[in-house]
Design a protein around this motif. Sequence first.
Motif, PDB file in Angstrom:
ATOM      1  N   LEU A 107       0.852  -1.185   0.000  1.00 55.51           N
ATOM      2  CA  LEU A 107       0.000   0.000   0.000  1.00 55.51           C
ATOM      3  C   LEU A 107       0.889   1.237   0.000  1.00 55.51           C
ATOM      4  CD1 LEU A 107      -2.696  -0.980   2.646  1.00 55.51           C
ATOM      5  CD2 LEU A 107      -2.940  -0.972   0.172  1.00 55.51           C
ATOM      6  N   ALA A 108       0.572   2.200  -0.864  1.00 55.10           N
ATOM      7  CA  ALA A 108       1.298   3.464  -0.914  1.00 55.10           C
ATOM      8  C   ALA A 108       0.767   4.364   0.194  1.00 55.10           C
ATOM      9  CB  ALA A 108       1.100   4.130  -2.267  1.00 55.10           C
ATOM     10  N   ASP A 109       1.660   4.976   0.962  1.00 53.98           N
ATOM     11  CA  ASP A 109       1.274   5.856   2.062  1.00 53.98           C
ATOM     12  C   ASP A 109       1.273   7.293   1.574  1.00 53.98           C
ATOM     13  OD1 ASP A 109       0.690   6.999   4.459  1.00 53.98           O
ATOM     14  OD2 ASP A 109       2.516   6.349   5.476  1.00 53.98           O
ATOM     15  N   HIS A 110       0.100   7.932   1.554  1.00 56.56           N
ATOM     16  CA  HIS A 110      -0.038   9.303   1.076  1.00 56.56           C
ATOM     17  C   HIS A 110      -0.299  10.278   2.212  1.00 56.56           C
ATOM     18  CE1 HIS A 110       0.031   8.163  -3.139  1.00 56.56           C
ATOM     19  NE2 HIS A 110      -0.799   7.183  -2.852  1.00 56.56           N
ATOM     20  N   GLY A 111      -0.033   9.897   3.434  1.00 55.12           N
ATOM     21  CA  GLY A 111      -0.232  10.776   4.578  1.00 55.12           C
ATOM     22  C   GLY A 111      -1.628  10.652   5.165  1.00 55.12           C
ATOM     23  N   ASP A 112      -2.655  10.993   4.394  1.00 56.30           N
ATOM     24  CA  ASP A 112      -4.030  10.913   4.889  1.00 56.30           C
ATOM     25  C   ASP A 112      -4.729   9.623   4.487  1.00 56.30           C
ATOM     26  OD1 ASP A 112      -4.166  11.534   2.195  1.00 56.30           O
ATOM     27  OD2 ASP A 112      -5.923  12.818   2.410  1.00 56.30           O
ATOM     28  N   ARG A 113      -4.074   8.797   3.665  1.00 51.00           N
ATOM     29  CA  ARG A 113      -4.679   7.546   3.220  1.00 51.00           C
ATOM     30  C   ARG A 113      -3.594   6.569   2.766  1.00 51.00           C
ATOM     31  NH1 ARG A 113      -4.506  10.983  -0.916  1.00 51.00           N
ATOM     32  NH2 ARG A 113      -4.158  10.196  -3.010  1.00 51.00           N
ATOM     33  N   LYS A 114      -3.961   5.303   2.689  1.00 54.49           N
ATOM     34  CA  LYS A 114      -3.101   4.277   2.114  1.00 54.49           C
ATOM     35  C   LYS A 114      -3.854   3.703   0.933  1.00 54.49           C
ATOM     36  CE  LYS A 114      -0.689   3.327   6.328  1.00 54.49           C
ATOM     37  NZ  LYS A 114      -0.345   2.378   7.373  1.00 54.49           N
ATOM     38  N   HIS A 115      -3.141   3.517  -0.186  1.00 53.40           N
ATOM     39  CA  HIS A 115      -3.808   3.183  -1.438  1.00 53.40           C
ATOM     40  C   HIS A 115      -3.060   2.065  -2.167  1.00 53.40           C
ATOM     41  CE1 HIS A 115      -6.213   3.985  -5.007  1.00 53.40           C
ATOM     42  NE2 HIS A 115      -5.105   3.905  -5.710  1.00 53.40           N
ATOM     43  N   CYS A 116      -3.834   1.130  -2.740  1.00 45.98           N
ATOM     44  CA  CYS A 116      -3.279   0.062  -3.571  1.00 45.98           C
ATOM     45  C   CYS A 116      -3.415   0.483  -5.031  1.00 45.98           C
ATOM     46  CB  CYS A 116      -4.029  -1.242  -3.332  1.00 45.98           C
ATOM     47  SG  CYS A 116      -3.512  -2.581  -4.432  1.00 45.98           S
ATOM     48  N   GLY A 117      -2.333   0.482  -5.763  1.00 42.68           N
ATOM     49  CA  GLY A 117      -2.354   0.877  -7.160  1.00 42.68           C
ATOM     50  C   GLY A 117      -2.899  -0.191  -8.087  1.00 42.68           C
TER      51      GLY A 117
END
Length: 44
Positions: A26-36
């Motif tokens: 999961l990519a950590d974007h600060g306010d969320r974690k996202h799967c590409g």
Amino acid sequence: MARYELYGDDGSTEGELCPRCGDVFLADHGDRKHCGKCSYTEWE
């Protein structure tokens, strides 16, 4: 380009894996974690 160390000497990882895919970090974007791969998102 920067090189990222994903695995430690013992084979462990610091990043979270996607609960849907299981093999993608999961990519950590600060306010969320996202799967590409599947677009799974965890809001913090």
